[in-house]
Design a protein around this motif. Structure first.
Motif, PDB file in Angstrom:
ATOM      1  N   VAL A 154       0.825  -1.206   0.000  1.00  0.00           N
ATOM      2  CA  VAL A 154       0.000   0.000   0.000  1.00  0.00           C
ATOM      3  C   VAL A 154       0.865   1.266   0.000  1.00  0.00           C
ATOM      4  O   VAL A 154       0.508   2.265  -0.633  1.00  0.00           O
ATOM      5  N   ILE A 155       2.015   1.229   0.672  1.00  0.00           N
ATOM      6  CA  ILE A 155       2.916   2.387   0.692  1.00  0.00           C
ATOM      7  C   ILE A 155       3.545   2.578  -0.676  1.00  0.00           C
ATOM      8  O   ILE A 155       3.604   3.698  -1.208  1.00  0.00           O
ATOM      9  N   ARG A 156       4.005   1.495  -1.274  1.00  0.00           N
ATOM     10  CA  ARG A 156       4.594   1.604  -2.609  1.00  0.00           C
ATOM     11  C   ARG A 156       3.556   2.127  -3.599  1.00  0.00           C
ATOM     12  O   ARG A 156       3.859   2.963  -4.462  1.00  0.00           O
ATOM     13  N   GLY A 157       2.325   1.659  -3.457  1.00  0.00           N
ATOM     14  CA  GLY A 157       1.260   2.129  -4.340  1.00  0.00           C
ATOM     15  C   GLY A 157       0.941   3.598  -4.121  1.00  0.00           C
ATOM     16  O   GLY A 157       0.635   4.327  -5.081  1.00  0.00           O
ATOM     17  N   ALA A 158       1.016   4.067  -2.867  1.00  0.00           N
ATOM     18  CA  ALA A 158       0.726   5.471  -2.569  1.00  0.00           C
ATOM     19  C   ALA A 158       1.753   6.389  -3.223  1.00  0.00           C
ATOM     20  O   ALA A 158       1.415   7.473  -3.723  1.00  0.00           O
TER      21      ALA A 158
ATOM     22  N   ILE B 181      10.889   1.692  -9.908  1.00  0.00           N
ATOM     23  CA  ILE B 181      11.340   0.348  -9.551  1.00  0.00           C
ATOM     24  C   ILE B 181      10.955   0.122  -8.096  1.00  0.00           C
ATOM     25  O   ILE B 181      11.096   1.018  -7.261  1.00  0.00           O
ATOM     26  N   GLU B 182      10.494  -1.067  -7.761  1.00  0.00           N
ATOM     27  CA  GLU B 182      10.060  -1.354  -6.399  1.00  0.00           C
ATOM     28  C   GLU B 182      10.906  -2.457  -5.782  1.00  0.00           C
ATOM     29  O   GLU B 182      11.386  -3.361  -6.481  1.00  0.00           O
ATOM     30  N   ALA B 183      11.091  -2.370  -4.459  1.00  0.00           N
ATOM     31  CA  ALA B 183      11.746  -3.426  -3.688  1.00  0.00           C
ATOM     32  C   ALA B 183      11.059  -3.508  -2.336  1.00  0.00           C
ATOM     33  O   ALA B 183      10.628  -2.491  -1.794  1.00  0.00           O
ATOM     34  N   ASP B 184      10.968  -4.731  -1.789  1.00  0.00           N
ATOM     35  CA  ASP B 184      10.290  -4.873  -0.498  1.00  0.00           C
ATOM     36  C   ASP B 184      11.198  -5.380   0.608  1.00  0.00           C
ATOM     37  O   ASP B 184      10.745  -5.624   1.734  1.00  0.00           O
ATOM     38  N   THR B 185      12.495  -5.546   0.317  1.00  0.00           N
ATOM     39  CA  THR B 185      13.465  -5.910   1.356  1.00  0.00           C
ATOM     40  C   THR B 185      14.728  -5.065   1.174  1.00  0.00           C
ATOM     41  O   THR B 185      14.990  -4.539   0.093  1.00  0.00           O
ATOM     42  N   GLY B 186      15.514  -4.967   2.252  1.00  0.00           N
ATOM     43  CA  GLY B 186      16.759  -4.227   2.172  1.00  0.00           C
ATOM     44  C   GLY B 186      17.746  -4.850   1.215  1.00  0.00           C
ATOM     45  O   GLY B 186      18.450  -4.154   0.474  1.00  0.00           O
ATOM     46  N   GLU B 187      17.799  -6.198   1.202  1.00  0.00           N
ATOM     47  CA  GLU B 187      18.736  -6.887   0.310  1.00  0.00           C
ATOM     48  C   GLU B 187      18.389  -6.649  -1.157  1.00  0.00           C
ATOM     49  O   GLU B 187      19.274  -6.415  -1.993  1.00  0.00           O
TER      50      GLU B 187
ATOM     51  N   ALA C 150      16.742  -4.095  -2.367  1.00  0.00           N
ATOM     52  CA  ALA C 150      17.042  -2.693  -2.664  1.00  0.00           C
ATOM     53  C   ALA C 150      18.530  -2.489  -2.896  1.00  0.00           C
ATOM     54  O   ALA C 150      18.940  -1.796  -3.833  1.00  0.00           O
ATOM     55  N   LEU C 151      19.362  -3.110  -2.042  1.00  0.00           N
ATOM     56  CA  LEU C 151      20.809  -2.967  -2.181  1.00  0.00           C
ATOM     57  C   LEU C 151      21.289  -3.529  -3.507  1.00  0.00           C
ATOM     58  O   LEU C 151      22.154  -2.937  -4.177  1.00  0.00           O
ATOM     59  N   SER C 152      20.732  -4.660  -3.925  1.00  0.00           N
ATOM     60  CA  SER C 152      21.100  -5.242  -5.214  1.00  0.00           C
ATOM     61  C   SER C 152      20.779  -4.303  -6.362  1.00  0.00           C
ATOM     62  O   SER C 152      21.587  -4.119  -7.285  1.00  0.00           O
ATOM     63  N   ILE C 153      19.610  -3.662  -6.290  1.00  0.00           N
ATOM     64  CA  ILE C 153      19.221  -2.713  -7.341  1.00  0.00           C
ATOM     65  C   ILE C 153      20.148  -1.503  -7.333  1.00  0.00           C
ATOM     66  O   ILE C 153      20.626  -1.051  -8.386  1.00  0.00           O
ATOM     67  N   MET C 154      20.424  -0.971  -6.148  1.00  0.00           N
ATOM     68  CA  MET C 154      21.274   0.220  -6.042  1.00  0.00           C
ATOM     69  C   MET C 154      22.689  -0.040  -6.540  1.00  0.00           C
ATOM     70  O   MET C 154      23.339   0.847  -7.089  1.00  0.00           O
ATOM     71  N   ASN C 155      23.171  -1.253  -6.333  1.00  0.00           N
ATOM     72  CA  ASN C 155      24.528  -1.580  -6.775  1.00  0.00           C
ATOM     73  C   ASN C 155      24.617  -1.881  -8.265  1.00  0.00           C
ATOM     74  O   ASN C 155      25.708  -1.852  -8.842  1.00  0.00           O
ATOM     75  N   SER C 156      23.476  -2.168  -8.902  1.00  0.00           N
ATOM     76  CA  SER C 156      23.530  -2.597 -10.301  1.00  0.00           C
ATOM     77  C   SER C 156      22.900  -1.617 -11.281  1.00  0.00           C
ATOM     78  O   SER C 156      23.085  -1.764 -12.486  1.00  0.00           O
TER      79      SER C 156
END
Length: 301
Positions: free
Chosen positions: A29-33, A48-54, A56-62
């Motif tokens: 619901v937060i991502r949708g808002a 781009i959406e992520a629901d865990t820290g890991e 998100a970190l993978s996306i940020m690094n790549s």
């Protein structure tokens, strides 16, 4: 942000492609808002959406990311940990907004340590997301700034401070009021920092002449002293703000936010800058308590 000498576009802005927005929260619901708030803007975002820290970190690094909305509490590593791992050693970071249902100075300190621009308290409004994007847009534009001081040492110090600002600065310098007036006939400056005490034309005289050339100029008078007479002189001549030396990049950022009518980030450090427009800021709903003084405010004299 570094001081730049850009190739100016007709709009006076750095070229910005379609912004890539990373939304990190374990609640759909937060991502949708946030997606819904972005949809209210007349532009395109790559979200781009992520629901865990890991994740998100993978996306940020790549992948290149321009804007990040990141929750503090996440499954696995926390949002701040992911941001610190991805960008802690980088000079250039994305525009980062932390989110949480918790508030307080400890949360703000956490954000400052990892270079976060803003903290967005849950539940938030679509307007909070839009304000953040507006700030991102302004920070990506180039601000033309003039520093007027008869001391070359002070001008070098000002350049170093401005180099640590959140804003992209196109910096011009003048060693006297007379030199500043010549520059002002060729260029319109977004913000001008002018020393009070200079030989020849002093700061008050210079500010008055600059405002006659460009009534929309945002002029900040600076001085090593802050007697009430100097503050009143700044107010009388039409200066936008008064800033007492010494100051740092956080003071500059508060002044720049007000100059561009941007909401000051809630995690901004308190400033001793004195503004002439606090009433106008309050009228537009700006929370200014504790982040500055107004001309004539109690305790200034």
């Amino acid at each position: 942000m570094p001081i730049v000498k850009p190739n100016w576009s007709k709009a006076g802005a750095l070229a910005v492609s379609q912004p890539r927005v990373l939304v990190v929260d374990d609640q759909l619901v937060i991502r949708g808002a946030i997606r819904s708030a972005l949809d209210k803007l007349d532009r395109h975002f790559l979200v781009i959406e992520a629901d865990t820290g890991e994740e998100a970190l993978s996306i940020m690094n790549s992948a290149k990311v321009d804007i990040i909305f990141c929750d503090i509490q996440l499954p696995g590593i926390s949002g701040p940990e992911a941001l610190a791992h991805a960008y802690g050693n980088r000079d250039q970071r994305p525009f980062m907004v932390l989110m949480s249902g918790k508030r307080g100075e400890a949360v703000h300190d956490m954000g400052r340590r990892i270079g976060v621009y803003e903290f967005m308290s849950k539940p938030f409004r679509a307007g909070d997301v839009i304000q953040a994007v507006n700030a991102f847009d302004r920070l990506k534009q180039v601000a033309r700034v003039l520093v007027i001081d008869d001391s070359a040492t002070v001008r070098r110090l000002m350049a170093r401070i401005l180099d640590r600002s959140q804003f992209h600065i196109d910096l011009y310098e003048a060693g006297s009021g007379e030199e500043a007036l010549k520059l002002a006939k060729s260029w319109n400056f977004d913000v001008t920092f002018c020393d009070f005490n200079m030989p020849g034309l002093d700061g008050v005289e210079t500010a008055g002449m600059l405002l006659r050339l460009n009534p929309a100029a945002q002029i900040v008078l600076i001085s090593t002293e802050q007697p009430s007479s100097l503050v009143r002189s700044a107010q009388f001549v039409g200066a936008f703000a008064f800033l007492k030396k010494p100051f740092d990049a956080s003071d500059i950022d508060v002044v720049m936010h007000d100059a561009f009518a941007l909401k000051r980030p809630s995690i901004s450090r308190p400033t001793h800058a004195i503004f002439s427009n606090e009433d106008a800021l309050r009228a537009r709903g700006e929370a200014v308590t504790g982040t500055g003084n107004s001309f004539g405010a109690a305790g200034v004299a």
